[in-house]
Enzyme design. Structure first.
Site, PDB file in Angstrom:
ATOM      1  N   SER A  92       0.957  -1.252  -0.295  1.00  0.00           N
ATOM      2  CA  SER A  92       0.034  -0.299  -0.301  1.00  0.00           C
ATOM      3  C   SER A  92       1.083   1.475  -0.333  1.00  0.00           C
ATOM      4  CB  SER A  92      -0.781  -0.319   1.316  1.00  0.00           C
ATOM      5  OG  SER A  92      -1.361   1.932   1.183  1.00  0.00           O
ATOM      6  N   TYR A 121      -0.310  -0.738  10.005  1.00  0.00           N
ATOM      7  CA  TYR A 121      -0.722  -1.077   8.445  1.00  0.00           C
ATOM      8  C   TYR A 121       0.006  -0.709   7.976  1.00  0.00           C
ATOM      9  CZ  TYR A 121      -3.441  -1.600   4.392  1.00  0.00           C
ATOM     10  OH  TYR A 121      -3.638  -0.989   3.156  1.00  0.00           O
TER      11      TYR A 121
END
Ligand code: NAD
Length: 248
Positions: A140, A155
């Site tokens: 990401s 994350y």
């Protein structure tokens, strides 16, 4: 077609509007047979049936090593080969550093990072024996710019870990003709983001995206197709940004 005769496992591909589902569809359009692997058996089977005939839906939690091994054994039994693995299953939690509990940390690291390792460990012996394979790991933009609207710092850490893991596996399995690459999507409209963006938030976000739009799952699926196919036959250990220019 680009993926004629290929068998691809796509984890987290049951989600209706997700990147995994769009990737599976793009692969089917290029001749691949798909294994949809997700948490819920009925949903995984429904997603596989939705792709047409000859695809397989399996339940497996990617954080469970034995479940990954068992799922891969079933794929081998049914198809006798595994050419592509898309490590797409992921979860996020929009929380800040001081709010991350041990349980938050474990959940996010487990699915995104441990899951990528366990699924790769399960397919790599098959790919090594075949002397061919392509693994794509979903990271990401959060890994690169440190957080975002939907991803907490844990994350970001997990997705940065995915980049390191992908490169290390690329180095280790290159001599076996197994390629491992990563994709770093920006803000993509899926269930992770659906309904959570106000118009004011969108205007603000678009200021930071030169292409002036959010991404959609197809944008990411197209890049996965490139990395999974022989079009990228001399690429391994790379990270492809799919973010509309967010990092320029
Ligand atoms: P999504 O929520 O639509 O899909 C994720 C899928 O993963 C779901 O089907 C879910 O059931 C499955 N899953 C979750 N935990 C699992 C587990 N333990 N075992 C097996 N399956 C599991 O999300 P999405 O937006 O399509 O995201 C797909 C991937 O792309 C994720 O790795 C996500 O982190 C990454 N990503 C998304 C965006 C975005 O903006 N949507 C941006 C960057 C990266």
């Amino acid at each position: 077609m680009l993926l004629d005769g290929k068998v691809a496992i796509v984890t987290g591909a049951a989600s209706l509007r997700g990147i995994g589902r769009a990737t599976a569809k793009a692969f089917v359009a290029q001749g691949a047979r798909i294994v949809v692997l997700d948490l819920d058996e009925a949903q995984a089977q429904a997603a596989a049936a939705d792709l047409g005939q000859g695809h397989l839906g399996l339940r497996a939690d990617v954080t469970d090593r034995q479940a990954c091994v068992d799922a891969v054994a079933k794929v081998q039994e049914q198809f006798g080969q595994i050419d592509i693995l898309i490590n797409n299953a992921g979860i996020t939690q929009p929380i800040k550093t001081l709010d991350i509990s041990p349980a938050n940390y474990e959940a996010v690291l487990d699915v995104n990072l441990r899951g990528t390792l366990y699924m790769s460990q399960a397919v790599l012996p098959v790919m090594r024996a075949q002397r061919r394979g392509s693994i794509v790991c979903m990271s990401s933009v959060s890994a690169q710019r440190g957080g975002g609207i939907f991803g907490g710092p844990h994350y970001s850490a997990a997705k940065a870990g995915v980049l390191g893991l992908a490169r290390a596996m690329a180095r280790e399995f290159g001599p076996d003709n197994v390629r491992v690459n990563a994709v770093t999507p920006g803000l993509i409209q899926t269930d992770i983001t659906a309904g959570k963006l106000t118009d004011a938030m969108k205007v603000d976000i678009l200021k930071g995206i030169p292409l002036n739009r959010l991404g959609d799952a197809q944008d990411v699926a197209n890049v996965c197709l490139f990395l999974a196919s022989d079009l990228s036959s001399y690429l391994t250990g790379v990270t492809l940004d799919v973010n509309g220019g967010m990092l320029i």
